[in-house]
Design a protein around this motif. Structure first.
Motif, short mmCIF file in Angstrom:
data_model
loop_
_atom_site.label_atom_id
_atom_site.label_comp_id
_atom_site.label_asym_id
_atom_site.label_seq_id
_atom_site.Cartn_x
_atom_site.Cartn_y
_atom_site.Cartn_z
N ALA A 1 0.86 -1.20 0.00
CA ALA A 1 0.00 0.00 0.00
C ALA A 1 0.89 1.24 0.00
CB ALA A 1 -0.92 0.00 1.22
N PRO A 2 0.78 2.11 -0.94
CA PRO A 2 -0.07 1.95 -2.12
C PRO A 2 0.55 0.96 -3.11
CG PRO A 2 1.21 3.95 -2.31
CD PRO A 2 1.52 3.40 -0.95
N PRO A 3 -0.23 0.30 -3.98
CA PRO A 3 0.31 -0.66 -4.96
C PRO A 3 1.11 0.06 -6.05
CG PRO A 3 -2.01 -0.29 -5.37
CD PRO A 3 -1.68 0.44 -4.09
N ILE B 1 -4.13 -6.02 -9.63
CA ILE B 1 -4.40 -6.45 -8.26
C ILE B 1 -5.45 -7.55 -8.32
CG2 ILE B 1 -5.12 -5.76 -5.95
CD1 ILE B 1 -2.52 -4.49 -6.84
N SER C 1 -3.75 -11.17 4.02
CA SER C 1 -3.99 -10.19 2.97
C SER C 1 -5.08 -10.70 2.03
CB SER C 1 -2.70 -9.94 2.19
OG SER C 1 -2.96 -9.08 1.09
N ARG D 1 -5.43 -8.81 -0.97
CA ARG D 1 -5.04 -8.17 -2.22
C ARG D 1 -3.64 -8.69 -2.59
NH1 ARG D 1 -7.49 -3.46 -3.63
NH2 ARG D 1 -5.53 -2.40 -4.13
#
Length: 852
Positions: free
Chosen positions: A344-346, A352, A364, A366
């Motif tokens: 975070a952030p990706p 994703i 998780s 994600r």
């Protein structure tokens, strides 16, 4: 036969008697004088034995114990040591003289040496030594013609001092050959269910071309080469071994799979599996309505584990949207990919995936891709069901060579009184180099050492050139062979002289009687019938040659044939003989090779005969360049092969011709017109040759099945369009006398109420071979070993096993039919004249053709 031998020996004895008459007078005179001396001397011998008058005489000297001894070096060394203490004894003096003679360097004998040159002149004109030869041609008209001899070249050596000599210490390498297993046998074998898997012993075969045999149920075995150089981590399908019918899936192939193939330090292993490509499997989950059926494959892949902090795709459950009361079935991600929790952030533009970790290692929801998982192995699919697994382990067959060095020295230390002594250290005069010793490359730093020698005494300073100069010879050239290091002067000089020849007499002979040979007053006829023993010996040699060249290494059989058949129908009989087949020998078709074998007349799909025959031809006759005939191209030392040809043999390290190679072989296509199959694919491991030249030096045999079929069609089918290609080829084989007829049966008939009332087509079954001798050996050898021919519908044309071949009595076979092909026939001049006379009107008087 005995009477003829007696006549021959009697004639030889008479010839020798006549030849030696002219030279017998001096010999007889010497013999007479010796006989007279013996009579006078015999009375002077008054001692009972030599031991009483000869010091140290014995009838059993110590040397008698050395007779038959395989190695005399230790005895010789001991004798030399003994002679050092008593050098003046007669025996030791002889040994010293022998050593001194061996240490005396002698010039090499060349063609220009006086003795050799004189012998050559005598060989050209025997009259130089024998005088007039008229008496040797009593049946002819002879004349003694005076002539001037042609000048001859002679060589000589001039030495200005005792240097320039050398003795040699030459290396000889003996190579012993051995195999780790008997070549040709299937020495390693395993089985599973109704299948077997075996490896053949072929010593020296590279790891990339190990030879195997696979069987399934009672079907024909499958022979193939396979590489064990690189491991297959997942089963590879290599051959369809059979089929079965499944009520749900229909026809399913039963295939041979190979996996886990490797060789490490000569220990090889490979796993073979013969099973269905897929199965339709059903599982009941409480009732008929809950029965779940799926199509399953036999193998499942095994991938490498994911790295720390990542999870494989099959452990991630991706949520999905479903309509209805039932929950959605679990949907996992791709097991071939590893996933890591998304930060975070990706990262920008990174896909994703929303999923839940079923393994519980991460909370998780994600995930992003962390890379693919490499395939590292396989495992049986438990849903597919059990199947046999055959793992074969064996020691790689090897051809072991053991070289042994031995030095032949002529430089034994000269003892006191010798004429030559070493004048410097040994020097290498041959090396370093690699030589081929019985097929094995042997590299040595030096193959021959020479030790310079200084020789004393008049015998060490011969001047061969003075005699030539005195005889009137003129100097043509000179070359300094050795220079004295101290003075820089030439110590050994080689010279070449041209020596004139005086008047000579040559005996000429003419008007000699035909079929008569005379020596002196004795004449004998040469018009005798050919000796059958020669033809029998040549037949045995040819039988051995063919057995070696055309050995079926898979089945270990020799003199095998192939089944053929022809039809005799209403108004058209295709069982006939075409005499042109007799002209299609290997020698006629390819321009070289044997005239006793007809490889090209065998079936177009049978590449084995062509490959084996051509390999024997090019490796035994020193062929170079290339030639192409009937779809077969032989390319030697980098010559080009035609585009589209399939390489069936290559001696290059890469196994493929330059210009591109198609791994595994290219399919040759469907069936050719006329009923000849062009083949369904190239041999395993073959290469489709490009248009370029083969790289480097070596041999390539390329095969184009289309060209072969087309050539045969053009040659044989035009003459008889109503008969198929096989029958036309069979007619040519009959013309070459290559076939044995087994029998005839009714293949088609006119039926009334199910009963045959009239046969409309008869088919004759035959076995045909690639040589007349192979057919004769089968016809007479099968009776000896109790082997039949089968029935006309399914002929048995297999060859003899090695054990059967060894038990055959060739002496009991009648090979007279084959003899006729070995004995040359004189031309029928009368028939030629009659044929020419019959063609005059057509050829010379305007009818436009000169044919018969």
């Amino acid at each position: 036969m005995r009477f003829r031998s007696f006549v021959v020996w009697l004639t030889i004895a008479a010839n020798l008697l006549v030849r030696t008459t002219a030279l017998a007078a001096p010999l007889d005179e010497g013999a007479a004088n010796g006989a007279a001396a013996n009579t006078a001397s015999r009375g002077l011998i008054n001692q009972p034995s030599a031991a009483s008058v000869v010091p140290g005489y014995t009838t059993t000297p110590p040397e008698t114990a050395l007779a038959g001894t395989s190695n005399l070096s230790s005895n010789a060394t001991a004798r030399l040591a003994t002679c050092l203490a008593a050098p003046t004894t007669p025996g030791c003096e002889a040994i010293q003289a022998a050593i001194s003679s061996a240490n005396t360097a002698r010039p090499a004998v060349t063609a220009a040496d006086p003795a050799v040159a004189e012998a050559g002149q005598i060989a050209k004109n025997p009259s130089l030594a024998l005088g007039s030869l008229a008496q040797y041609y009593s049946g002819c008209t002879t004349a003694d013609v005076p002539t001037t001899g042609t000048p001859v070249t002679r060589a000589c050596t001039v030495r200005t001092n005792g240097s320039g000599f050398a003795c040699s210490n030459r290396l000889t390498v003996d190579v012993q050959h051995a195999n780790t297993c008997d070549p040709g046998i299937w020495f390693a074998q395993t089985s599973g269910g109704s299948s077997t898997f075996a490896a053949q012993c072929i010593p020296g075969r590279p790891v990339s071309r190990q030879h195997f045999r696979a069987t399934f149920e009672n079907k024909d075995p499958y022979f193939f080469d396979y590489s064990l150089a690189g491991e297959d981590v997942f089963p590879v399908k290599v051959k369809v071994m059979g089929q079965k019918v499944d009520p749900d899936l229909g026809v399913i192939d039963i295939s041979l799979y190979l996996v886990d193939n490797e060789c490490a330090e000569n220990n090889c292993s490979i796993t073979a599996i013969v099973t269905e490509d897929e199965r339709y499997m059903c599982v009941d989950q409480g009732g008929e309505a809950d029965r779940v059926c799926t199509t399953e494959k036999p193998f499942l892949p095994v991938y490498a584990p994911c790295g720390p902090g990542s999870v494989s795709g099959e452990n991630l459950h991706q949520s999905s949207f479903c309509i209805g009361p039932d929950p959605c079935p679990p949907a996992t991600l791709d097991e071939r990919i590893c996933f890591a929790p998304a930060p975070a952030p990706p990262p920008p533009l990174t896909p994703i995936v929303n999923a839940t970790d079923l393994s519980g290692s991460s909370s998780s929801n994600r995930w992003i891709s962390a890379g693919s998982r490499p395939l590292i192995g396989w495992k049986p699919n438990p849903k597919y069901g059990p199947f046999p697994i055959m793992t074969l382990g064996y020691a790689q067959p090897r051809h072991i060579t053991t070289p042994t060095d031995s030095w032949a020295s002529k430089c034994s230390a000269a003892t006191a009184g010798g004429r030559c002594t070493p004048s410097g250290p040994p020097r290498c005069v041959d090396g370093p180099s690699t030589r081929n010793v019985t097929g094995v490359p042997i590299a040595r730093a030096c193959w021959n050492y020479e030790t310079p020698m200084t020789c004393t005494g008049s015998a060490a300073l011969p001047d061969d050139c003075q005699a030539l100069a005195t005889a009137g010879c003129s100097l043509q050239a000179s070359n300094c062979r050795t220079t004295d290091v101290a003075t820089g002067a030439c110590s050994v000089e080689d010279r070449t002289y041209s020596c004139p020849q005086g008047p000579q007499t040559v005996t000429t002979a003419s008007n000699c009687p035909s079929n008569v040979s005379c020596v002196g007053s004795t004449c004998f006829s040469t018009a005798y019938a050919p000796d059958a023993d020669f033809a029998r010996s040549m037949s045995m040699l040819e039988a051995a040659r063919e057995a070696g060249v055309y050995l079926d290494t898979d089945r270990l059989q020799v003199f095998k044939g192939e089944p053929q058949s022809c039809r005799d129908r209403l108004l058209n009989n295709c069982c006939y003989t075409n005499g042109s087949g007799a002209g299609m020998t290997n020698q006629r078709v390819f321009g070289s090779g044997t005239k006793l074998v007809y490889d090209i007349l065998m079936n177009s799909q049978n590449r084995q005969f062509i490959m084996q025959g051509m390999s024997a031809l090019i490796t035994g006759s020193g062929f170079s360049g290339s030639f192409t005939a009937y779809g077969v191209t032989i390319a030697v030392n980098g010559a080009a092969v035609p585009t589209g040809s399939v390489v069936i043999y290559s001696s290059y390290a890469s196994g493929a011709a330059a210009g591109g190679a198609a791994a595994g072989g290219a399919a040759a296509g469907g069936a050719a017109a006329g009923g000849a199959a062009a083949g369904t694919g190239a041999a395993a491991g073959g290469a489709a040759a490009g248009s370029g030249a083969a790289a480097g030096g070596g041999v390539v045999i390329a095969f184009d099945p289309w060209s072969l079929v087309i050539a045969i069609i053009i040659y044989v089918i035009i003459s008889m369009a109503s008969c198929n290609e096989g029958e036309s080829r069979l007619a040519m084989q009959e013309g070459a006398k290559l076939c044995h007829t087994i029998g005839t049966y009714c293949s088609q008939c006119f039926r009334v109420l199910g009963r045959c009332v009239s046969c409309t087509e008869h088919t004759t079954g035959k076995c045909c071979f690639n040589s007349m001798l192979a057919r004769i050996v089968n016809e007479q050898g099968r009776a000896q070993v109790g082997k039949g021919w089968g029935v006309p519908q399914t002929p048995d044309c297999s060859g003899f096993t090695i054990a059967q071949l060894q038990s055959l009595d060739f002496a009991a076979m009648d090979l007279s039919e084959f003899y006729a092909s070995l004995i040359p026939k004189s031309p029928d001049v009368a028939a030629w004249q009659a044929n020419s006379a019959g063609r005059v009107d057509k050829c010379y008087y305007g009818q436009g053709k000169c044919g018969p």
